[in-house]
Enzyme design. Sequence first.
Site, short mmCIF file in Angstrom:
data_model
loop_
_atom_site.label_atom_id
_atom_site.label_comp_id
_atom_site.label_asym_id
_atom_site.label_seq_id
_atom_site.Cartn_x
_atom_site.Cartn_y
_atom_site.Cartn_z
N THR A 1 0.85 -1.19 0.00
CA THR A 1 0.00 0.00 0.00
C THR A 1 0.88 1.24 0.00
O THR A 1 2.00 1.21 0.52
CB THR A 1 -0.92 0.04 1.24
OG1 THR A 1 -1.67 1.26 1.23
CG2 THR A 1 -0.14 -0.03 2.55
N LYS B 1 -2.94 2.97 6.73
CA LYS B 1 -3.43 1.58 6.71
C LYS B 1 -2.44 0.66 7.43
O LYS B 1 -2.83 -0.24 8.17
CB LYS B 1 -3.59 1.10 5.26
CG LYS B 1 -4.71 1.77 4.49
CD LYS B 1 -4.79 1.16 3.08
CE LYS B 1 -5.89 1.77 2.25
NZ LYS B 1 -5.95 1.18 0.89
N ASP C 1 -8.38 -2.53 0.01
CA ASP C 1 -9.08 -1.52 -0.79
C ASP C 1 -10.30 -1.09 0.01
O ASP C 1 -11.05 -1.93 0.49
CB ASP C 1 -9.48 -2.06 -2.15
CG ASP C 1 -9.81 -0.92 -3.09
OD1 ASP C 1 -8.89 -0.14 -3.40
OD2 ASP C 1 -10.99 -0.76 -3.46
N SER C 2 -10.43 0.20 0.17
CA SER C 2 -11.51 0.65 1.05
C SER C 2 -12.10 1.95 0.52
O SER C 2 -11.55 2.59 -0.36
CB SER C 2 -10.99 0.82 2.47
OG SER C 2 -9.70 1.37 2.47
N GLY D 1 -7.19 10.32 5.96
CA GLY D 1 -8.29 10.35 4.99
C GLY D 1 -9.54 11.01 5.53
O GLY D 1 -9.52 12.14 6.04
N LYS E 1 -10.22 2.87 17.21
CA LYS E 1 -10.77 2.84 15.84
C LYS E 1 -10.77 1.40 15.31
O LYS E 1 -11.76 0.94 14.74
CB LYS E 1 -9.93 3.76 14.92
CG LYS E 1 -10.42 3.73 13.48
CD LYS E 1 -9.58 4.57 12.53
CE LYS E 1 -9.91 4.23 11.08
NZ LYS E 1 -9.02 4.87 10.10
N HIS F 1 -14.10 -0.67 9.75
CA HIS F 1 -14.12 -1.60 8.61
C HIS F 1 -12.81 -2.36 8.50
O HIS F 1 -12.78 -3.57 8.33
CB HIS F 1 -14.39 -0.80 7.32
CG HIS F 1 -13.44 0.34 7.11
ND1 HIS F 1 -13.22 1.32 8.07
CD2 HIS F 1 -12.62 0.66 6.08
CE1 HIS F 1 -12.32 2.17 7.61
NE2 HIS F 1 -11.94 1.79 6.42
O1 LIG Z 1 -4.39 1.98 -2.67
P1 LIG Z 1 -3.42 2.21 -1.54
O2 LIG Z 1 -2.01 2.39 -2.00
O3 LIG Z 1 -3.52 1.14 -0.48
O4 LIG Z 1 -3.81 3.57 -0.77
P2 LIG Z 1 -5.07 4.53 -0.97
O5 LIG Z 1 -5.07 5.52 0.15
O6 LIG Z 1 -5.11 5.05 -2.37
O7 LIG Z 1 -6.25 3.53 -0.71
P3 LIG Z 1 -7.59 3.19 -1.52
O8 LIG Z 1 -7.34 3.11 -2.97
O9 LIG Z 1 -8.14 1.99 -0.82
O10 LIG Z 1 -8.50 4.45 -1.24
C1 LIG Z 1 -9.10 4.56 -0.03
C2 LIG Z 1 -9.67 5.95 0.13
O11 LIG Z 1 -10.54 5.90 1.25
C3 LIG Z 1 -9.95 6.58 2.33
N1 LIG Z 1 -9.99 5.67 3.49
C4 LIG Z 1 -9.86 4.32 3.49
N2 LIG Z 1 -9.88 3.83 4.72
C5 LIG Z 1 -10.04 4.90 5.53
C6 LIG Z 1 -10.10 5.04 6.92
O12 LIG Z 1 -9.98 4.01 7.73
N3 LIG Z 1 -10.25 6.28 7.39
C7 LIG Z 1 -10.34 7.33 6.58
N4 LIG Z 1 -10.27 7.29 5.26
C8 LIG Z 1 -10.12 6.07 4.73
C9 LIG Z 1 -8.50 6.86 1.97
O13 LIG Z 1 -8.04 8.05 2.55
C10 LIG Z 1 -8.60 6.98 0.46
O14 LIG Z 1 -9.08 8.25 0.09
#
Ligand SMILES: O=P(O)(O)OP(=O)(O)OP(=O)(O)OC[C@H]1O[C@@H](n2cnc3c(O)ncnc32)[C@H](O)[C@@H]1O
Length: 215
Positions: free
Chosen positions: A6, A11, A61-62, A173, A193, A198
């Site tokens: 990642t 994360k 992925d979230s 995020g 948290k 999730h």
């Molecule tokens: O793909 P990687 O490299 O793992 O990193 P990313 O941050 O781009 O990850 P994602 O593609 O999964 O996008 C997730 C989005 O949702 C947000 N997000 C995911 N989990 C979160 C959490 O626990 N708290 C706050 N925001 C979260 C995160 O900041 C991103 O904007």
Amino acid sequence: MVTFVTTNPGKVAEAREYLDESVEQVAFDYPEPQAENLKTVAAYGARAAYDHLGEPVVVDDSGLTIEAFDGFPGPFSSYVEDKLGIERVADLARAEESQRAAFRGVVAYCDGDSFEATPEPVDTERRGQDLAAEERASATTDEQVDSGAVPVKLFEGVVRGQIVEPRGEGGFGYDPIFEYDGATFAEMGTEEKNAISHRGRALAKFADWYGQADR
Ligand SMILES: O=P(O)(O)OP(=O)(O)OP(=O)(O)OC[C@H]1O[C@@H](n2cnc3c(O)ncnc32)[C@H](O)[C@@H]1O
């Protein structure tokens, strides 16, 4: 040792807090397909990361789904965070009648092997009934998806809450605008948290399976 692929150190911090094992971050920005389904994106990501590194990998992925926006930004959460910013997302959501939202996350594991399918019950915690049907539609929380030739094991977690004005300094995020039981995720410590988030829920399922699988 678990290799977590990642670009998001937030994360990794949560995975480290949660899993007993040592978690190593590899910041490889694997290609993500444009898909509406987080499981599809996670499965292809895990496969791509495994192909790139040639060792067992975990990806996550979230995304944030806002009920009044029919689940948007969902898999596009990262893009929307970049382009709009969380304050504007909160402003838009607060102009709606309902501020209900959910974080959804899928942890995907790939080591090149096939896995026994072990269906689990759906996460029964409900904090907004309107999203329940959507969740039933993606009923299994632990399954394998055949991403190309190599199956990927998936673990899903969901937490429901509501969108509020930004509060708190912790997390990353969208954490400052996501409120659960009176506190935003950014007002909680990592452990607090993880106990409800999730990602914590998905990681708990992964840790259970990974421990038993003795890989
Ligand atoms: O793909 P990687 O490299 O793992 O990193 P990313 O941050 O781009 O990850 P994602 O593609 O999964 O996008 C997730 C989005 O949702 C947000 N997000 C995911 N989990 C979160 C959490 O626990 N708290 C706050 N925001 C979260 C995160 O900041 C991103 O904007």
